[in-house]
Design an enzyme around this catalytic site. Structure first.
Site, PDB file in Angstrom:
ATOM      1  N   THR A   1     -61.993 101.486  42.173  1.00  0.00           N
ATOM      2  CA  THR A   1     -60.970 101.980  41.245  1.00  0.00           C
ATOM      3  C   THR A   1     -61.515 102.293  39.855  1.00  0.00           C
ATOM      4  O   THR A   1     -60.761 102.730  38.979  1.00  0.00           O
ATOM      5  CB  THR A   1     -59.851 100.939  41.116  1.00  0.00           C
ATOM      6  OG1 THR A   1     -60.440  99.659  40.789  1.00  0.00           O
ATOM      7  CG2 THR A   1     -59.083 100.799  42.428  1.00  0.00           C
ATOM      8  N   GLU A   2     -62.808 102.077  39.635  1.00  0.00           N
ATOM      9  CA  GLU A   2     -63.348 102.176  38.278  1.00  0.00           C
ATOM     10  C   GLU A   2     -63.128 103.536  37.632  1.00  0.00           C
ATOM     11  O   GLU A   2     -62.801 103.609  36.434  1.00  0.00           O
ATOM     12  CB  GLU A   2     -64.853 101.857  38.293  1.00  0.00           C
ATOM     13  CG  GLU A   2     -65.189 100.406  38.578  1.00  0.00           C
ATOM     14  CD  GLU A   2     -65.428 100.142  40.053  1.00  0.00           C
ATOM     15  OE1 GLU A   2     -66.068  99.126  40.365  1.00  0.00           O
ATOM     16  OE2 GLU A   2     -64.945 100.946  40.895  1.00  0.00           O
ATOM     17  N   SER A   3     -63.321 104.619  38.379  1.00  0.00           N
ATOM     18  CA  SER A   3     -63.223 105.944  37.764  1.00  0.00           C
ATOM     19  C   SER A   3     -61.836 106.203  37.192  1.00  0.00           C
ATOM     20  O   SER A   3     -61.686 106.961  36.225  1.00  0.00           O
ATOM     21  CB  SER A   3     -63.581 107.042  38.777  1.00  0.00           C
ATOM     22  OG  SER A   3     -62.636 107.092  39.830  1.00  0.00           O
TER      23      SER A   3
END
Length: 247
Positions: free
Chosen positions: A128-130
């Site tokens: 989910t980082e982006s």
């Protein structure tokens, strides 16, 4: 004075040390406290002659959600995560991840660092980082060492959620959860020396990559955490709203 409940519980089952992440209130996020307790539990198991192998599992519906975004020291987290992944890779005993819940962000790095991973039907996975203005910098080291790079490019970029079956297909997970008993029986049948020697063969590439790339990626991750985009992305996540760049 009351003593705080442990964030990592430990028990021994026929030569297998079972380490349970027990911080469901924050989805077993990699807080400073959990990182320390897990490292201590790994060190204890490494020295225990009764322990043949380890199982890393979880309490609640989430195996690990990644960095604890509520902590003020979140920018120090990448360096601490590198140290934890190195500890798992260097441990002379195999570590098996048992997942039957959600795995997100840095939690996927923890999963991929384990020598074997099994996942049940309830397991879901997402980088989910982006979507927060970040990137799976440190987590990318074990993930790219274990799994399909083409699939990793897709999921790193899009943040899509994928299933346990897809995680097996791309090499992030070794087998379905129902194969765990057979795996543990195999580990119990092996000699400690045999396990240590076999693990050294399979973990060596990951250890080299962590040594060579880990510090650089930890610094890159810390810079991202300190950016304006990340600050807004984490705020939006904690406030349960879309960030301004979401279309």
């Amino acid at each position: 004075m009351t003593t705080a409940a442990p964030l990592v519980r430990r028990r021994l089952e026929r030569g297998i040390a079972v380490l349970t992440l027990d911080s469901p209130h924050n989805r077993n996020a990699l807080s400073t406290g959990l990182l320390k307790e897990l490292t201590d539990a790994l060190d204890e198991a490494a020295e225990d002659r009764e322990v043949r192998a380890l199982v890393l599992t979880h309490e609640g519906s989430t195996f690990c959600s990644g960095a604890d975004l509520t902590e003020g020291r979140v920018r120090k987290g990448p360096r601490q995560l590198v140290a934890l992944l190195k500890r798992i890779a260097a441990l002379p005993k195999p570590v098996v991840a048992r997942v039957d819940g959600h795995v997100r962000a840095g939690g996927l790095g923890l999963l991929a660092a384990c020598d074997i991973a099994v996942a049940g039907a309830k397991a879901t996975f997402a980088f989910t980082e982006s979507r927060l203005g970040l990137a799976p910098a440190v987590a990318s080291v074990p993930v790219l060492a274990r799994g399909d790079r083409r699939a990793a490019a897709r999921y790193f970029l899009t943040g899509e959620t994928f299933t346990a079956a897809e995680a097996v297909r791309i090499g992030l997970v070794s087998a379905p959860l129902e194969e765990l008993d057979g795996i543990l029986d195999g580990l119990r049948a092996a000699s400690p020396q045999g396990l240590a020697a076999a693990k050294e063969l399979t973990a060596q590439p990951l250890m080299e990559r962590l040594a060579n790339e880990g510090p650089l990626l930890a610094r890159r991750s810390a810079r991202l955490f300190g950016s304006a985009d990340a600050a807004e992305g984490m705020r939006a996540f904690l406030e349960r709203r879309d960030p301004p760049w979401a279309l």
